[in-house]
Design an enzyme around this catalytic site. Sequence first.
Site: not given
Lengths: 1094, 371
Positions: B228, B254, B299, B345, B347
Amino acid sequence: MPKRKDIKSVLVIGSGPIVIGQACEFDYSGTQACRVLRSEGIRVILINSNPATIMTDPDFADATYVEPITPEVIESIIEKEKPDAILPTLGGQTALNAAMALYERGSLEKYGVELIGANVDAIRAGENRQEFKELVLKAGADVARSKIAHSIEDCLAIATDIGYPMVVRPSFTMGGLGSGFAYNEAELRRIAGAGLQASPTHEVLLEESILGWKEYELELMRDRNDNTVVVCSIENFDPVGVHTGDSITVAPALTLTDREYQNLRDIGIQIIRDVGVDTGGCNIQFAVEPDTGRVIVIEMNPRVSRSSALASKATGFPIAKIAAKLAIGYTLDEIPNDITGVTPASFEPTLDYVVVKAPRFAFEKFPAADPTLTTTMKSVGEAMAIGRTFTQALQKALRSLEKRGTSFHWDDTGESVAELLKAMKVPTEKRIVQVQQALRLGATPEEVFAVTKIDPWFIDQIALINEIAEWFRALPGLDEVSIRRAKKHGFSDLQLASLRKLTEEEFRSLRHSLGIRPIYKTVDTCAGEFPALTPYHYSSYDQETEVIPSDRKKVVILGSGPNRIGQGVEFDYSCVHAAFALRDAGYETIMINCNPETVSTDYDTSDRLYFEPLTLEDVLEVIHAESSSGELLGVLVQLGGQTALGLAEGLQAAGITILGTSPESIELAEERGQFQKILDAASLRAPANGTAINLDQARQIAERIGYPVLVRPSFVLGGRGMEIVYDEPSLVDYFTRIAEHALVDSKHPLLVDRFLDDAIEIDVDALFDGKMLYIGGVMEHIEEAGIHSGDSSCTLPPITLSDSQITRVVEATEKIARGLNVRGLLNVQFALASDVLYVLEANPRASRTVPFVSKALGIALAKAASLVMVGRTIQEIIDAGLLPTTDSAHLPANTPVSVKEAVLPFKRFATKEGRFVDSLLGPEMRSTGEVMGIDTNFPSSFAKSQAAAGSSLPLTGTVFISVADRDKPQIVLPVRRLAQLGYRILATAGTSKMLHRHGIDSETVAKYSQARGGRSIVEMITSGEVDVVVNTPSGADARSDGYEIRAATTAADKPIFTTVAQLSAAIGSFEIIREKKFSVKSLQEHAKFRIKNA
Amino acid sequence: MTKAYLVLEDGSIFDGESFGATGETLGELVFATGMTGYQETITDPSYAGQIVLQTSPHIGIVGMNQRDEESKRIWVAGYVVKEPSRIASNWRAEATLDAELKKAGVIGISDLDTRAVTLRIRNRGAMRAGIFSGSEIDKEAMLLRVKSSAQMSGQFLSDVVSTDQVYRIPPQEGAVGRVAILDLGVKKSTLEHLSERGLEVIVFPANATAKQMLEHKPDGIFYSNGPGDPQASDAQVDVLRELLEIGVPFFGICFGNQLLGRALGFSTYKLAFGHRGINQPVLNTESGRVEVTAHNHGFAVKVDGDEATSPLGFGRVRVSHRGLNDGVVEGLECLDLPAFSVQYHPEAAAGPHDSHYLFDKFLGMIKEKRA
Ligand SMILES: Nc1ncnc2c1ncn2[C@@H]1O[C@H](COP(=O)(O)OP(=O)(O)O)[C@@H](O)[C@H]1O
Ligand SMILES: Nc1ncnc2c1ncn2[C@@H]1O[C@H](COP(=O)(O)OP(=O)(O)O)[C@@H](O)[C@H]1O
Ligand SMILES: [Mg+2]
Ligand SMILES: [Mg+2]
C-alpha cells in the site's frame, strides 16, 4: 578507499603455454588486467612465455617479456625493472606457484616488492589442503574426510581408515593433474605414486568419496573494506566425480532453494574472509548431498580461474578487470559497472536467461587413452551458449562444440535402453546424448537418475526436448506456431529438418517464408532493471529484439569457436587484432563466437558481440539481423581457423560478401587435384602421391612412389589418422587399425604421399593483396618433416637455410599466392629434401604461427591482413606505418632469433590400464600450446624455449639411447658430446655396438622384450635411474618396445627426445643452460633492431 | 494449453499460456529480479494487490515447502513467469508451485516475452495490468477493465494483510525482553529473527492503538513491512508519533520505514518502478561498508541531505543507509531518540544475510533500555 598512490609499476605474471586445465581464459584475464593497470597510469611489466596470447602484444604492456616463467628469470626481470608490486592472481596456477617460489627464495624481500591481489598466506591457505580443511570447518561448513600422505606407506595406512573408493589429490597442481579415484590398493599405489610425483610439495590428500553429489561453484569478489559480492553461481550438470572443467555447467544454479543458496553464500563469504583474499576474487566449489542437503566444500582457488572467465561472460561482470582494480586499492562501490554505466560494481548480477557451458574433448587424438571422465581434467576447450531457457541454451551449447555426435538426434542407432543405461553409468563425453537416447527409447527418468545421479530437473528438461521432437515429427503439417514452439527449445534447422525428412535448406526457407527469425536480447547484469550500454547479444525466439540500428559500415568477424588441438588461442589472437584494426579504420566490428575463454568474447573487444554458435544457421541469422539494421560490408572468415573458413561457401551461397580470399580460392587450395594444377602451372613440386580406395591400390601406389609413405584418410571420424608407413606389413596393419575410425572407399579415398625422409620443413606466413607479396616470416622447423608443424619446434629467422634457398621459398610462395588469387593471409608449408623444394600444403588463412611471427619480428600481421581484406593495398598499409617498409624475407644478421616450442599433453592421458599414452610425435598434431624463446642467438633462444616448456636437458646424469637404424649415423656426434660433458650413457644392444665402433663407451641394457629375468631399461627408467631418454621410432617397434620406454619416461616425468634434431639442438644450448642465468630483454627493446636497421 | 493474455494499461497486450488458476485478475504489474526464493516472494504480504513478474525464466524448479513460506497464504494478485517447471526437484519440496497456485486460485500466465514486459515497465513505470485466461474476451474489453482498476497510489491495504487478533510468540531462548509488533503485513522470518534473539513477540492488528500496545509493557516497538501507499496510513503514523514521544525503542522495516519517515515529518513518494530484487547494493553511511540487500518497495522517504532535523521536533535524523544504484534513502536513524528503520529487508527471505546485524542492533537498544 581510492587507488593506492604507492604503486607506480606492476609486474603481471602470465600463465605460460596453453595446457589442459589452463587455457586462454588466462589470456583473457591477463589482457584485461594489463589494460586496466595502464589506464590507471601504472607502468605494466609483463612476463609470459606464450607468444600466441594477446596479452603479450607489445601494445598491452610497457615492457613485455616473452621469457620462461621461472623464479630465476622473474628475479632478473625484477632486478632490471624494479616494479613496486607483483600481481600473480591472473596467471592461473603457474603465476601463483611462481609467486610462491619467489617468496620462498626471498626475492620479494630482497627487492622490496609486494604481492598484490592475494598474499602468501592466502595462497597457502587456499592451496594447502590441510590448512584449507581447518579453515572450512571454522567457517561452520564441512569437508570430505581426508588425510595428507607423503609416501605410499602413509597412503596404505590411511586407506584402512577411510576405505575405498578414495579420491587421491596432489597439492599444488592445476586442473586436477595426477588426481583420481582409487577403488583398490593397486589403483591407490598407482595413482598416489603419480600424484606424489606431480605435487611440487610431494604431498597428496586422500579423501572420502562423495561421488554423485550435486556440484556447485560460487565466484566471489572481496575488497579491502571487506565488501564481498557473489558474482555468479554455477551448477554442474554432471554430479561430483567429473572435474568441473569436464562437466557441462549451468549458470545460474537452478535447483537450490533460497535457504540453501544463501547458506552456500554465507559459507563462501566466511571462507574468502578467513583465507584472506582482501583485494580480489576467488572460486569456491561445493558439493550438496541430493537427498539431505548436506554441504561439503570441495576447494577454493584464491585467484581468477576458468570458472571466473565463464562467470564474467555469463553475467557481463568482468571479474579479472575488477580484480585488477581492487588489487590497486579501489573498493567495489568505487568501480562503475561498465554495462549500465550508472550502477556500481558492488552488486550481485542477476540473470534473466540461462547459460550452459559444454566441454570439448580430444580423445580421438589419443586412441589409446581411457575416455572416462574423472577428477583429472581432460577437456581441451569449451563452448558457452546463452538462451532464454535451459533447453535453448543446452542445445545451442551442444551444437557450438562443432563435433559429430555431440548434438541430440532422433535417428535409430540400434542401441538398446539396457545398453545405454549401462554405458551412462561411466561418465564420458558421450553421456548426455546417451541420456537423451535412453529417454527417447523409453527409459524412465528414475532409471536414468539411478545410474547417473544427474538432477531430475535436468533429466526432465532432456525428456521435454524429446517430447517436442516427437510432437514435431508427428505434426500433420508445419505452421508458424509449431515451428516457433520448437525453435524456442533451441532446435537447429538441421535437427528439425531431419525430423521432417527435409534438407536443412528446404526447412530454412520454409521458416523464413513464415517470417520466423530469432530476435536478439542483451546481457545486462541486471535482468533489465537498468538500460545496458554495451551491445552484448544472444539469440532467442522471443518477441522483441534489442539490436539498435547504426549507420556505420559493418564488418562481421567470425571467431574460431571452442579450443581444440590444432585450433586455439592463436586464432583468437588474429580475430581480436582484426577487431582492433578495423575499429581504428572506422568500421563497426561485429564479433560472433562461442568460446567463453577468449578475449574476442570480451564485450569491449568489438563494437558488437554476438555470443552464438558458429554454425551456418546461427551466423546467417546474426548477419540478417545486422544487415537489416545497417550497412554490412562483408564477413571475415580467414582468421577464425577452419571453423570460420568452413562457413565461407555457405555464406556466399546465401549471397553474403566474403571479404578477402574468395571461397573458390579456398576450395582450390583444399582440393588436391586442382591444387596440383596450380603447382604444375608454377612448375612447383609436391611429393609424389596418389589416392587409393582399397588396400591393393594403396600397395601399388606405395610400390610406385616408394616407401616410406605418408597415409591419411580423406574422411575421418574425429581424428586425422595420419601416419608414416615404412613397409608393406605396416601398411596392411594400418588398414586394419584405422578401420573403425575412418572410411576408405570410392567416395573417401586414402591419400598416399611419398614421405620425404630427413627433409627440412619450412613454414611461411605471408600477405598478398593481388599485386604485392609481403613475407611475414620464414620459419625453419628444427625437427625434420614428418612431425606436424604444430608439434615441432621452429626458428625464425631460419638458421641453416641459405639466402638462395630462402629466395626460392619466397618465389614459390608468391607463385602460389597468385595461383590461388589470395587476398589477405597465406600460410605455406614446404619441405626441402636434398635441395629440392616440395610444397606440402597451402592454407589461404591466418595460421597458427601468425602471433609467433608478429611477436618475434614485431609486425602486426593480422592487423595488416584485415585491412587488406577490406581493400587496402599493402603499400598503403606500409605508408600508414602499420608495416615495416621491408618485409621479413631476408632479415639482417642482428635480427633476434626466436624459437617456438610445442607443449604436449601426454601426461593427462592414461590408458584403461593406467599407463600413459605414447608420447611419440608424428604427422598428426597433439600439442595444446606453445612457448617462445627469444634472444640474440639460436642456442640461447632454444635454451629459453626448453626452459619455458619445462623440458630442459638436465646438467648431469644418465642418458639412455635407443634409436632407429636410420638415425644411428646422426646420433654419433651428439652422443660423443654428451659423453664429453660427463653423462653416463646407457644404450640398447644395437645402438651400443654402433657407439662402441665410434669409440664411445656405453653400458648395454636390455630392452623390455628381451629382459629375461634381468632388469630392463623400462624398470630403470621407472625407478628414476635414468635422467634423459633418447628414443626415435623405427617402424615396427614404435608400438612395442619404443612405447614401453616412452610411456615409462612420461610416467617418470623425465625429458625425452624422439628426434635427433631436438637432441642436437639441446646439446648445442648446453652451455647456456648450465649458465642458468638468461639475459632478459623485452619485446619493446628487441623491436629497436628494426629502427637501427632502417 | 489454455491461452492467456497479459494486458497493460498502456495498451500493450502479450499472449501466452495460462498457468496456475484461470480467470481474470487485476493489479499493479511489477517485476522481481531475484533468481532464488520465488516461494518467499509470492507468500510475502507486501505483494498484496500486485501482479508479480519474475525476470528469472525458470520458476518452480524447487517446488514449495512449509518451512519457506513467509505467511500462511500466497498474496500476489497474479503471477507472470517465462517457463514454469514441470516437476519439483529438491529434497525439501512438498508440493509443486502450479498445484499451490491453483489451490490458492492465483491466476498466472507463462511462455511470453517476460523481458519485453520488464523493459516496458522500466521505461514507462509500474502500470496497472490484468491477466485474462479461460473465456475469450475481446482486447478492448480487457483494456477497459485494466484502465478502470484501482491505482496503487492512495491505497490502504494494511487491514487486508494484517492479523485480526492479537497473538503472542514466545522467545526461543532466555527471555531478554518483549516487542510489540504492528502487523502491516509482517513476514514469518522477521518474527523468527526477533524470537530467536530471546524476544517475546506480541503481534497487533494494523488498527491497534498505542494504548493497546503499551498495556503489554513492551520494551520495544516494531513496525513491519507491508503493501500500500504510506500516505494512506495516517492512523498508524499518529500511533507511532505517540510511541516516539514516550521514547520506546523503535525499529521499522520497509513500510515501517516509510511510516517512521512520515511520523518524523518527512514526506514519501512513489518510485517509477520500485526496487524488487535481492541483489541491491546499499551503503551503510556510518561504517562506509556495502550490504547486498533484498528490496521490495514502490515508495520511499524523501530526506534532503545526509542529515536533517525532524520538522515535527523529534530532533536530528540521519540517513543511515542509501541505495547505491540510485541514491534512494534506504534507512533512517534518529540521533536523539532510540528509533531507526530501513527501507529494505534485513530479514532477507529471500535474499542475502548481510544485514541481520540490524536485529542485533534493535536487541541492543532494548537491553540498554532495560539495564
Ligand atoms: N571427495 C570427492 N569425491 C568424489 N569426487 C570429488 C571429490 N572431491 C572432488 N571431486 C571431484 O573432482 C573434481 C576436481 O576436484 P578439485 O578439488 O576441484 O580439483 P582441481 O584443483 O583440479 O579443480 C571436482 O570438480 C569434483 O567433481
Ligand atoms: N610428403 C611428406 N613428407 C614428409 N612429411 C610430410 C609430408 N606431408 C606432410 N608431412 C608432415 O605432416 C605434417 C602435417 O601435414 P599437413 O599437410 O600440413 O596437415 P595439416 O593440414 O594438419 O597441417 C606436416 O607438418 C609435415 O611435417
Ligand atoms: Mg576445481
Ligand atoms: Mg600443415
